[in-house]
Design a protein around this motif. Structure first.
Motif, PDB file in Angstrom:
ATOM      1  N   PHE A   1      51.979  56.807  26.807  1.00 21.42           N
ATOM      2  CA  PHE A   1      51.525  55.444  26.558  1.00 21.42           C
ATOM      3  C   PHE A   1      50.694  55.366  25.286  1.00 21.42           C
ATOM      4  O   PHE A   1      50.075  56.353  24.886  1.00 21.42           O
ATOM      5  CB  PHE A   1      50.621  54.953  27.707  1.00 21.42           C
ATOM      6  N   LYS A   2      50.642  54.180  24.706  1.00 20.73           N
ATOM      7  CA  LYS A   2      49.678  53.869  23.649  1.00 20.73           C
ATOM      8  C   LYS A   2      48.440  53.312  24.341  1.00 20.73           C
ATOM      9  O   LYS A   2      48.557  52.526  25.272  1.00 20.73           O
ATOM     10  CB  LYS A   2      50.221  52.810  22.696  1.00 20.73           C
ATOM     11  N   ILE A   3      47.268  53.715  23.882  1.00 20.11           N
ATOM     12  CA  ILE A   3      46.017  53.150  24.401  1.00 20.11           C
ATOM     13  C   ILE A   3      45.602  52.033  23.458  1.00 20.11           C
ATOM     14  O   ILE A   3      45.499  52.243  22.253  1.00 20.11           O
ATOM     15  CB  ILE A   3      44.902  54.205  24.475  1.00 20.11           C
ATOM     16  N   ARG A   4      45.374  50.874  24.016  1.00 16.55           N
ATOM     17  CA  ARG A   4      44.954  49.709  23.217  1.00 16.55           C
ATOM     18  C   ARG A   4      43.568  49.270  23.667  1.00 16.55           C
ATOM     19  O   ARG A   4      43.233  49.357  24.844  1.00 16.55           O
ATOM     20  CB  ARG A   4      45.937  48.559  23.394  1.00 16.55           C
ATOM     21  N   ASN A   5      42.789  48.765  22.714  1.00 17.12           N
ATOM     22  CA  ASN A   5      41.473  48.246  23.069  1.00 17.12           C
ATOM     23  C   ASN A   5      41.597  46.782  23.487  1.00 17.12           C
ATOM     24  O   ASN A   5      42.707  46.240  23.579  1.00 17.12           O
ATOM     25  CB  ASN A   5      40.465  48.454  21.926  1.00 17.12           C
ATOM     26  N   SER A   6      40.483  46.126  23.713  1.00 16.47           N
ATOM     27  CA  SER A   6      40.495  44.737  24.187  1.00 16.47           C
ATOM     28  C   SER A   6      41.068  43.765  23.161  1.00 16.47           C
ATOM     29  O   SER A   6      41.443  42.658  23.507  1.00 16.47           O
ATOM     30  CB  SER A   6      39.086  44.298  24.595  1.00 16.47           C
ATOM     31  N   ARG A   7      41.167  44.202  21.904  1.00 13.30           N
ATOM     32  CA  ARG A   7      41.766  43.357  20.853  1.00 13.30           C
ATOM     33  C   ARG A   7      43.237  43.699  20.609  1.00 13.30           C
ATOM     34  O   ARG A   7      43.820  43.272  19.639  1.00 13.30           O
ATOM     35  CB  ARG A   7      40.973  43.471  19.563  1.00 13.30           C
ATOM     36  N   ASP A   8      43.817  44.535  21.506  1.00 13.75           N
ATOM     37  CA  ASP A   8      45.222  44.936  21.456  1.00 13.75           C
ATOM     38  C   ASP A   8      45.545  45.855  20.272  1.00 13.75           C
ATOM     39  O   ASP A   8      46.686  45.955  19.863  1.00 13.75           O
ATOM     40  CB  ASP A   8      46.143  43.709  21.461  1.00 13.75           C
ATOM     41  N   VAL A   9      44.535  46.533  19.733  1.00 15.57           N
ATOM     42  CA  VAL A   9      44.723  47.491  18.640  1.00 15.57           C
ATOM     43  C   VAL A   9      44.918  48.878  19.251  1.00 15.57           C
ATOM     44  O   VAL A   9      44.162  49.275  20.145  1.00 15.57           O
ATOM     45  CB  VAL A   9      43.495  47.495  17.699  1.00 15.57           C
ATOM     46  N   VAL A  10      45.931  49.614  18.789  1.00 13.44           N
ATOM     47  CA  VAL A  10      46.176  50.962  19.298  1.00 13.44           C
ATOM     48  C   VAL A  10      45.058  51.881  18.817  1.00 13.44           C
ATOM     49  O   VAL A  10      44.794  51.983  17.626  1.00 13.44           O
ATOM     50  CB  VAL A  10      47.549  51.494  18.831  1.00 13.44           C
ATOM     51  N   VAL A  11      44.393  52.556  19.780  1.00 15.17           N
ATOM     52  CA  VAL A  11      43.258  53.434  19.459  1.00 15.17           C
ATOM     53  C   VAL A  11      43.468  54.872  19.936  1.00 15.17           C
ATOM     54  O   VAL A  11      42.622  55.725  19.724  1.00 15.17           O
ATOM     55  CB  VAL A  11      41.937  52.875  20.037  1.00 15.17           C
ATOM     56  N   GLY A  12      44.602  55.147  20.603  1.00 18.15           N
ATOM     57  CA  GLY A  12      44.855  56.494  21.081  1.00 18.15           C
ATOM     58  C   GLY A  12      46.166  56.579  21.830  1.00 18.15           C
ATOM     59  O   GLY A  12      46.970  55.652  21.830  1.00 18.15           O
ATOM     60  N   VAL A  13      46.365  57.726  22.474  1.00 18.66           N
ATOM     61  CA  VAL A  13      47.571  57.964  23.266  1.00 18.66           C
ATOM     62  C   VAL A  13      47.173  58.504  24.636  1.00 18.66           C
ATOM     63  O   VAL A  13      46.091  59.054  24.806  1.00 18.66           O
ATOM     64  CB  VAL A  13      48.538  58.947  22.576  1.00 18.66           C
ATOM     65  N   ALA A  14      48.081  58.352  25.605  1.00 20.21           N
ATOM     66  CA  ALA A  14      47.812  58.825  26.959  1.00 20.21           C
ATOM     67  C   ALA A  14      49.081  59.383  27.579  1.00 20.21           C
ATOM     68  O   ALA A  14      50.191  58.976  27.234  1.00 20.21           O
ATOM     69  CB  ALA A  14      47.280  57.688  27.823  1.00 20.21           C
ATOM     70  N   SER A  15      48.882  60.309  28.499  1.00 20.26           N
ATOM     71  CA  SER A  15      49.974  60.871  29.278  1.00 20.26           C
ATOM     72  C   SER A  15      49.622  60.701  30.749  1.00 20.26           C
ATOM     73  O   SER A  15      48.497  60.978  31.159  1.00 20.26           O
ATOM     74  CB  SER A  15      50.128  62.357  28.934  1.00 20.26           C
ATOM     75  N   ARG A  16      50.594  60.248  31.539  1.00 18.75           N
ATOM     76  CA  ARG A  16      50.387  60.065  32.975  1.00 18.75           C
ATOM     77  C   ARG A  16      51.418  60.906  33.699  1.00 18.75           C
ATOM     78  O   ARG A  16      52.608  60.814  33.423  1.00 18.75           O
ATOM     79  CB  ARG A  16      50.539  58.599  33.369  1.00 18.75           C
ATOM     80  N   ILE A  17      50.950  61.717  34.629  1.00 18.95           N
ATOM     81  CA  ILE A  17      51.831  62.585  35.400  1.00 18.95           C
ATOM     82  C   ILE A  17      51.715  62.206  36.868  1.00 18.95           C
ATOM     83  O   ILE A  17      50.607  62.106  37.407  1.00 18.95           O
ATOM     84  CB  ILE A  17      51.440  64.067  35.227  1.00 18.95           C
ATOM     85  N   ALA A  18      52.854  62.002  37.500  1.00 18.34           N
ATOM     86  CA  ALA A  18      52.894  61.764  38.938  1.00 18.34           C
ATOM     87  C   ALA A  18      53.827  62.814  39.527  1.00 18.34           C
ATOM     88  O   ALA A  18      54.971  62.940  39.092  1.00 18.34           O
ATOM     89  CB  ALA A  18      53.400  60.360  39.236  1.00 18.34           C
ATOM     90  N   ALA A  19      53.326  63.598  40.468  1.00 20.37           N
ATOM     91  CA  ALA A  19      54.122  64.669  41.056  1.00 20.37           C
ATOM     92  C   ALA A  19      53.970  64.668  42.563  1.00 20.37           C
ATOM     93  O   ALA A  19      52.921  64.322  43.091  1.00 20.37           O
ATOM     94  CB  ALA A  19      53.669  66.014  40.496  1.00 20.37           C
ATOM     95  N   ALA A  20      55.050  65.063  43.227  1.00 18.12           N
ATOM     96  CA  ALA A  20      55.026  65.173  44.687  1.00 18.12           C
ATOM     97  C   ALA A  20      55.455  66.583  45.064  1.00 18.12           C
ATOM     98  O   ALA A  20      56.458  67.073  44.575  1.00 18.12           O
ATOM     99  CB  ALA A  20      55.962  64.148  45.301  1.00 18.12           C
ATOM    100  N   ASP A  21      54.664  67.222  45.914  1.00 17.03           N
ATOM    101  CA  ASP A  21      54.968  68.566  46.390  1.00 17.03           C
ATOM    102  C   ASP A  21      54.716  68.589  47.891  1.00 17.03           C
ATOM    103  O   ASP A  21      53.589  68.350  48.329  1.00 17.03           O
ATOM    104  CB  ASP A  21      54.085  69.593  45.682  1.00 17.03           C
ATOM    105  N   PRO A  22      55.737  68.858  48.693  1.00 17.49           N
ATOM    106  CA  PRO A  22      55.549  68.829  50.146  1.00 17.49           C
ATOM    107  C   PRO A  22      54.518  69.840  50.652  1.00 17.49           C
ATOM    108  O   PRO A  22      53.914  69.638  51.698  1.00 17.49           O
ATOM    109  CB  PRO A  22      56.936  69.140  50.708  1.00 17.49           C
ATOM    110  N   ASP A  23      54.291  70.923  49.908  1.00 19.72           N
ATOM    111  CA  ASP A  23      53.335  71.938  50.343  1.00 19.72           C
ATOM    112  C   ASP A  23      51.891  71.603  49.980  1.00 19.72           C
ATOM    113  O   ASP A  23      50.962  71.950  50.696  1.00 19.72           O
ATOM    114  CB  ASP A  23      53.688  73.303  49.737  1.00 19.72           C
ATOM    115  N   VAL A  24      51.691  70.920  48.843  1.00 21.91           N
ATOM    116  CA  VAL A  24      50.325  70.658  48.373  1.00 21.91           C
ATOM    117  C   VAL A  24      49.957  69.180  48.400  1.00 21.91           C
ATOM    118  O   VAL A  24      48.788  68.847  48.378  1.00 21.91           O
ATOM    119  CB  VAL A  24      50.127  71.150  46.920  1.00 21.91           C
ATOM    120  N   GLY A  25      50.925  68.304  48.421  1.00 23.31           N
ATOM    121  CA  GLY A  25      50.634  66.874  48.404  1.00 23.31           C
ATOM    122  C   GLY A  25      51.001  66.247  47.070  1.00 23.31           C
ATOM    123  O   GLY A  25      51.606  66.882  46.209  1.00 23.31           O
TER     124      GLY A  25
END
Length: 106
Positions: free
Chosen positions: A3-27
């Motif tokens: 993702f692009k990180i935007r501030n309250s004025r909609d200006v790109v100020v950084g980047v982000a990574s989001r990870i969603a994982a499912a593992d039956p053994d650990v949750g």
């Protein structure tokens, strides 16, 4: 997901990574890494279940530079696009962080 990180004025100020994982053994795991150039990076660990207000909560686990001495909570919420020309399912994820310093300098 990236993702692009935007501030309250909609200006790109950084980047982000989001990870969603499912593992039956650990949750399940949902984690974010945010990087804001010249300010540092932050690692966020989120609850897997959305709360009664439709938001997911989590904590700031670790950080570098400016985020290194901070701890706090974060809230993730989905905001659907309101533009009449937007595609179905279009929108953005908003992150709101509330942090405090763990150290003070004299």
């Amino acid at each position: 997901e990236l993702f692009k990180i935007r501030n309250s004025r909609d200006v790109v100020v950084g980047v982000a990574s989001r990870i969603a994982a499912a593992d039956p053994d650990v949750g399940n795991a949902i984690e974010w890494v945010l990087h804001l150039p010249a300010r540092g990076s932050a690692y966020l660990s989120m609850d897997e279940v959305v709360n009664e207000t439709g938001h997911r909560t989590g904590t700031l686990q670790a950080g570098t530079q400016e985020f290194g001495r901070l701890r706090g909570v974060v809230e993730e919420r989905w905001v659907a696009a309101t533009d009449s020309g937007a595609k179905a399912g279009a929108g953005r994820i908003e992150l709101h962080m509330t942090v405090v310093a763990t150290e003070t300098s004299l």
